[in-house]
Design an enzyme around this catalytic site. Structure first.
Site, PDB file in Angstrom:
ATOM      1  N   GLN A  78       0.858  -1.179   0.000  1.00 34.69           N
ATOM      2  CA  GLN A  78       0.000   0.000   0.000  1.00 34.69           C
ATOM      3  C   GLN A  78       0.900   1.237   0.000  1.00 34.69           C
ATOM      4  O   GLN A  78       1.155   1.824   1.055  1.00 34.69           O
ATOM      5  CB  GLN A  78      -0.925  -0.035   1.207  1.00 34.69           C
ATOM      6  CG  GLN A  78      -1.994   1.006   1.232  1.00 34.69           C
ATOM      7  CD  GLN A  78      -2.986   0.825   0.115  1.00 34.69           C
ATOM      8  OE1 GLN A  78      -2.674   1.067  -1.041  1.00 34.69           O
ATOM      9  NE2 GLN A  78      -4.184   0.428   0.458  1.00 34.69           N
ATOM     10  N   PHE A  79       1.397   1.612  -1.158  1.00 29.99           N
ATOM     11  CA  PHE A  79       2.334   2.736  -1.246  1.00 29.99           C
ATOM     12  C   PHE A  79       1.706   4.049  -0.823  1.00 29.99           C
ATOM     13  O   PHE A  79       2.406   4.983  -0.427  1.00 29.99           O
ATOM     14  CB  PHE A  79       2.919   2.846  -2.655  1.00 29.99           C
ATOM     15  CG  PHE A  79       1.929   3.197  -3.720  1.00 29.99           C
ATOM     16  CD1 PHE A  79       1.666   4.504  -4.020  1.00 29.99           C
ATOM     17  CD2 PHE A  79       1.265   2.192  -4.410  1.00 29.99           C
ATOM     18  CE1 PHE A  79       0.744   4.834  -5.002  1.00 29.99           C
ATOM     19  CE2 PHE A  79       0.345   2.504  -5.393  1.00 29.99           C
ATOM     20  CZ  PHE A  79       0.084   3.829  -5.693  1.00 29.99           C
ATOM     21  N   THR A  80       0.378   4.158  -0.851  1.00 22.38           N
ATOM     22  CA  THR A  80      -0.270   5.416  -0.482  1.00 22.38           C
ATOM     23  C   THR A  80      -0.107   5.737   1.007  1.00 22.38           C
ATOM     24  O   THR A  80      -0.334   6.875   1.410  1.00 22.38           O
ATOM     25  CB  THR A  80      -1.767   5.398  -0.833  1.00 22.38           C
ATOM     26  OG1 THR A  80      -2.398   4.302  -0.186  1.00 22.38           O
ATOM     27  CG2 THR A  80      -1.982   5.291  -2.330  1.00 22.38           C
TER      28      THR A  80
END
Length: 83
Positions: A78-80
């Site tokens: 989940q790079f966000t």
């Protein structure tokens, strides 16, 4: 590196309406790894997550880890989380 951790009785990941991965009782972990994170950071966090005492013991006290209950783990990139 940032994590969002949730205890679950079951969890699954679907891609194009097909189950890609699923677990029963355990931890669902959303993970964001940054450019500055290194192998030592990852090893420390893995140890921390596996030994987090977030599951109830026989007296209803959160005193057991994922390892203690032989639980399962599902990791989702989940790079966000780093935004």
């Amino acid at each position: 590196m940032k994590l969002v951790i949730q205890r679950v009785n079951k969890s699954s990941v679907e891609i194009n309406n097909k189950i890609k991965s699923e677990i029963k009782k355990g931890l669902l972990v959303f993970i964001g790894i940054g450019l500055d994170d290194d192998k030592q950071d990852v090893e420390w966090l893995v140890n921390k997550v596996l030994n987090l005492r977030v599951f109830n013991d026989s007296e209803g006290v959160m005193n057991k880890s994922l390892l203690d209950i032989n639980g399962e783990l599902i990791l989702i990139s989940q790079f966000t989380l780093l935004a």
